[in-house]
Every structure is written in C-alpha cells, then in structure tokens.
Design an enzyme around this catalytic site. Structure first.
Site, PDB file in Angstrom:
ATOM      1  N   GLY A  52       4.122   3.484  10.613  1.00 43.64           N
ATOM      2  CA  GLY A  52       3.231   4.930  10.884  1.00 43.64           C
ATOM      3  C   GLY A  52       2.916   5.069  12.236  1.00 43.64           C
ATOM      4  N   SER A  53       1.794   5.892  12.308  1.00 36.71           N
ATOM      5  CA  SER A  53       1.241   6.496  13.484  1.00 36.71           C
ATOM      6  C   SER A  53       0.459   5.363  14.396  1.00 36.71           C
ATOM      7  CB  SER A  53       0.369   7.728  13.120  1.00 36.71           C
ATOM      8  OG  SER A  53      -1.019   6.893  12.815  1.00 36.71           O
TER       9      SER A  53
ATOM     10  N   ARG B 275      -1.995   5.717  16.135  1.00 34.75           N
ATOM     11  CA  ARG B 275      -3.502   5.938  15.798  1.00 34.75           C
ATOM     12  C   ARG B 275      -3.943   5.101  14.776  1.00 34.75           C
ATOM     13  NH1 ARG B 275      -7.287  11.206  14.780  1.00 34.75           N
ATOM     14  NH2 ARG B 275      -9.288  10.167  14.533  1.00 34.75           N
ATOM     15  N   GLY B 276      -3.225   5.076  13.435  1.00 32.76           N
ATOM     16  CA  GLY B 276      -3.577   4.571  12.442  1.00 32.76           C
ATOM     17  C   GLY B 276      -3.220   2.931  12.487  1.00 32.76           C
TER      18      GLY B 276
ATOM     19  N   GLU C 158       5.067  -1.165  13.434  1.00 30.56           N
ATOM     20  CA  GLU C 158       5.971  -0.177  14.274  1.00 30.56           C
ATOM     21  C   GLU C 158       5.486   1.014  14.152  1.00 30.56           C
ATOM     22  OE1 GLU C 158       8.512   2.524  14.419  1.00 30.56           O
ATOM     23  OE2 GLU C 158       9.440   1.825  12.757  1.00 30.56           O
TER      24      GLU C 158
ATOM     25  N   LYS D 164       0.681  -1.109   0.078  1.00 31.06           N
ATOM     26  CA  LYS D 164       0.081  -0.012  -0.115  1.00 31.06           C
ATOM     27  C   LYS D 164       0.957   1.095   0.188  1.00 31.06           C
ATOM     28  CE  LYS D 164      -2.904   3.175   1.067  1.00 31.06           C
ATOM     29  NZ  LYS D 164      -1.962   4.391   1.329  1.00 31.06           N
TER      30      LYS D 164
ATOM     31  N   CYS E 117      11.351   7.719  13.768  1.00 30.48           N
ATOM     32  CA  CYS E 117      10.696   6.741  14.774  1.00 30.48           C
ATOM     33  C   CYS E 117      11.604   6.883  15.973  1.00 30.48           C
ATOM     34  CB  CYS E 117      10.108   5.672  14.423  1.00 30.48           C
ATOM     35  SG  CYS E 117      11.566   4.501  13.460  1.00 30.48           S
TER      36      CYS E 117
ATOM     37  N   GLU F  27       4.415  11.413  22.400  1.00 26.84           N
ATOM     38  CA  GLU F  27       5.270  11.428  21.246  1.00 26.84           C
ATOM     39  C   GLU F  27       4.907  12.744  20.324  1.00 26.84           C
ATOM     40  OE1 GLU F  27       6.992   9.159  17.514  1.00 26.84           O
ATOM     41  OE2 GLU F  27       5.090   8.893  17.764  1.00 26.84           O
TER      42      GLU F  27
END
Length: 483
Positions: free
Chosen positions: A197-198, A200-201, A221, A147, A258, A349
């Site tokens: 990524g985040s 939340r996502g 991660e 993706k 990160c 963060e």
C-alpha cells in the site's frame, strides 16, 4: 467496536491453529495450496465478476490476475514439496575442531507463527486474500489473518468463502474495517505482518509493529518512482518506439501499479515531446480504483504542476476526464535535471497515470541528478549494448533498487522463483525479502538450531536418516538426496 472484536477473534483462531498448520507434512501442505489454486481456476468467472463490479477493472485484467493468483499458489506448492526452503544445515561433531571441539549442530527454518496480511487496492486477487503474501505464509506453515481492503470487500468475502472449503479451521481468516488493521499489528498473537500500500499508511503500521513490547517483522511494499533512463545512443537508435512503449507502460491499469515508470530521464533536445503528448492524449479517460486514490493522485499532481520550473506537456484539460468524478487522463510533465537538483521534492511518487520527464544536458548532468531519486523497486536503462556499457554500470548503481532492467519496462512482475519485488526504503520496509518470487516464503520463517539433540527429538528434516529426503548442507557440502 465490531472491527476490533473481529480482529481479536481472528487472531485467537490463528493462534489456536498455529501448531496444527506448522505440523502439516510438506506433501499435505503442498496439496492444500494446489487445491486452493484449483478452486480459483474453477471459480474464476465468479471472482472476476465480483471484482469488476467493485473496482472498475476490466474482466480481461481480472482474468489475468486470477490466473496469476493460481500460478502463485502452484509455485509455492512446488517450493514446499522440494523442501529446500527449510535451509537445512547439519554440522557433525568434531572433537578436533579449531578453536574448540564442535558439538552436533542441526539447523533449519521453522514457521514464525500467525501472520497478518493487508490486501492491496490495485490487485484485488493477486495481492489480496489468496495473493502472494497469503500463499507464501501458508506455504511456510503459518496461519493467516487477512485485513480486507475496503475497495473490494465483497470479492474478499467471496474468496475467503472459497478458501474455507479447502483449508483447516483457523488457517485463514478475513476481517474488514479500518480499525481492524492496527488491532492486528498490535495483537501479541500476530508474529509478522505483510503489507502492500501507500508509504504513509505502511510507515504508520511499521512504526506500530516496532513499538510493540515485543516488536515483530513488518514487510511493507510501499511507494516507488521506478526511474527509466534513456541514453543518447538509444534515443538515436529507437527514440520513437521508446516513446510509444513508455506511454503504454505508464498508462497500463491507469498507472495504478507499484512498478509504473514515474520518472523518465531523456537527453535534452530529444524531440519526442509532440509524440509523447499526442500518444498520452489519445489514451481514453478511465476511473481510478476508488475515490481515496483519486484524491491522492490529484493532490500529488497539483503539487508537481504548481512548481514554476515544471511544464505540462499533455494538451487535454481535466474537464476531459469523463465519465465520473474519479476518471482521470494521463498527464506528462517536463523539467530540467538542473531544476530537479534545486527542488528534489519533485521526485515524489504520483500514483496514477502521470510521469515526470527529466531532461539532462550531459552524462555528468544525469549522474549528478540520479542520486536524488529515492530508492525504488526498479531501475531501468535503455541503451545500446557496447556503446553504453560503462554509463549503464554507473546509472544502475546510482539508484538502489531490487530489480535492474536493461532495454525493458518495469510494469509486469513475473511469477518466478528468481523474482525479487522489493528494494531499500522507501520502496519497502525491508530490502532483504520480497513480496513476489520464491524467497517470499523466507519472511515467515525463523532459524532454530538443535545442539546434541537425540534423533528421536529432532524434526524429520534434521534426523540422520533424512526421511523426507530434503536437500541439506552437511558439514558445508550440499547434499541432494535421491527421492
């Protein structure tokens, strides 16, 4: 919708190719990975140009990333060739075994099947179409559907085009559009997911993977504070150089890493405020990777600065962040350890060039505060060897992390087989395996045991004559066959 249709088509192609990719001989699989590395090397400048136009990252940064991508592919080629990743174990039959007679048991790891990979925004090459997730999945013998990240679609398409000239049909597909991601996670043909990524996502997709009728592994991660602790002895010994190196680590790539050190623990009265502020203020403003990251950074920073116990150390105003609405300047904040214990939500963060400096009055003050730091990718101690050994042991266990550093900085993740780039939640959704390093391949494999199986029906690594000469454990003793 077109993105959903594209995701379904890509999953279908991956499923159709799965048996072929899994059956590729190890030497051929390794050869494909090296051919991909050769293609990245040959077309580096074309990739760098495309990436720079879309992300705003410098050519020098992207050239380093292209080299990293190439090195990752070659490392996994070497891992495949060795065969050790198959983790072969053979227990020969034993009628005298206790508590019961033992049958012939032969175990190895096999590819899990089609894998979905989500590209990262901050590494458009090394954590993207041909990044570590893809390289390790192909090494495991799994077809991959990537993706693409919306922050660099043209670079993703170009990378996919180069890969298509090397790989068998169906081995690698790239899809675009936000709707494609959830569709891949839900698709029954996808057997595992890699995500960078985040929080939340990643959490939303992780929950989706777990909620499937057939739940699948989701290796995310996510976010990380990466605490850095400076002892009193280290402060006296080299305080000024530590301050300088901290700013360099914090602001590298605009803090969009990160492993950025997001919280720095310093002894109260450290005397470094002026130096830290001046060096941070001297860093030129620069754009972030995209408007969505800029908005998230601004929101997180606003939440931190609005707390009454938090002081802003840096002197430049937000108006200095030019050119462009998405350019930012570094921000340093300061707070006492006591205040953090009253408001642990401050340990959150802020993805970008901002950090919270926590001042502690004593070792007891420090050790009472560290357990509030969320589990991270890294924990770092700057101390004096001998003097700080006992304190360091306590500190390094106070914040669970996948990588522990002594007198160093967390930014910069080496591409080696021993590297672990992971940690307990919320750093990752699974602390067992890593998105960097040799064991990344283990995420895309599952164990199978063959019991009393005739040699003719066994995979080559399990046959009695071990035709591939792979390392094996025979009755618990490691065998290393001569090549």
């Amino acid at each position: 919708m077109p993105a959903i249709r594209a995701a379904r088509d890509a999953a279908e192609r991956a499923a159709a190719a799965a048996d072929l990719i899994a059956a590729l001989p190890l030497q051929q699989r390794a050869g494909l990975l090296r051919s991909l590395a050769d293609s990245v090397k040959l077309h580096t400048q074309k990739l760098v140009s495309a990436g720079s136009n879309e992300t705003g990252l410098t050519h020098a940064r992207l050239e380093t990333e292209a080299r990293r991508t190439e090195v990752q592919l070659r490392m996994f080629a070497d891992i495949v060739e060795s065969g050790a990743f198959l983790d072969v174990m053979v227990d020969l039959p034993d009628p005298e075994a206790i508590p019961a007679a033992r049958p012939d048991l032969r175990r190895m790891l096999v590819p899990i099947g089609p894998v979905a990979v989500f590209s990262a925004s901050n590494f458009p090459l090394a954590f993207s179409v041909l990044g570590g997730d893809t390289a390790s999945a192909l090494a495991a013998g799994c077809p991959v559907v990537v993706k693409a990240h919306e922050g660099h679609p043209r670079l993703s398409a170009l990378t996919a085009e180069l890969a298509s000239a090397v790989l068998p049909a169906g081995a690698l597909s790239v899809v675009h559009g936000r709707e494609a991601g959830p569709e891949l996670v839900r698709d029954s043909r996808i057997r595992a997911v890699g995500f960078t990524g985040s929080t939340r996502g990643g959490r939303a997709l992780f929950d989706m993977a777990c909620a499937r009728p057939d739940p699948i592994p989701f290796y995310g991660e996510l976010g990380s504070l990466n605490p850095v602790i400076v002892t009193a002895a280290a402060l006296v010994e080299r305080g000024e150089s530590l301050a300088h190196d901290f700013i360099a680590s914090l602001t590298f790539s605009q803090g969009q890493l990160c492993t950025k050190p997001g919280v720095l623990f310093l002894p109260a009265g450290h005397g470094l405020e002026t130096q830290l502020a001046e060096e941070a203020d001297a860093v030129p403003p620069a754009p972030m990777l995209g408007q969505w990251i800029h908005e998230g950074y601004t929101a997180a920073l606003t939440a931190l600065t609005s707390h009454p116990d938090v002081r802003v150390l840096t002197g430049r105003s937000a108006a200095a962040a030019t050119p462009g609405h998405d350019a930012v300047i570094p921000t340093l904040l300061s707070v006492s350890a006591k205040a953090v214990r009253s408001a642990p939500e401050l340990l959150h963060e802020c993805f970008g060039p901002a950090a919270l400096i926590v001042e502690y009055e004593s070792q007891e003050d420090l050790l009472a505060t560290l357990p509030l730091v969320p589990a991270s990718l890294t924990t770092t101690v700057h101390g004096r060897e001998g003097t700080d050994d006992e304190l360091a042991r306590l500190v390094l266990t106070a914040v669970p992390a996948g990588r522990l550093l002594w007198n160093g900085w967390p930014t910069g993740v080496a591409v080696t087989q021993a590297m672990h780039h992971g940690g307990p939640w919320p750093a990752t959704t699974s602390p067992l395996h890593t998105s960097v390093g040799g064991t990344a391949i283990a995420r895309w494999l599952r164990p199978v045991v063959y019991q009393n199986m005739p040699d003719a029906l066994l995979p080559p690594p399990l046959r009695s004559d071990n035709p591939l000469r792979v390392p094996r454990r025979l009755n618990g003793v490691v065998e290393q066959p001569a090549v």
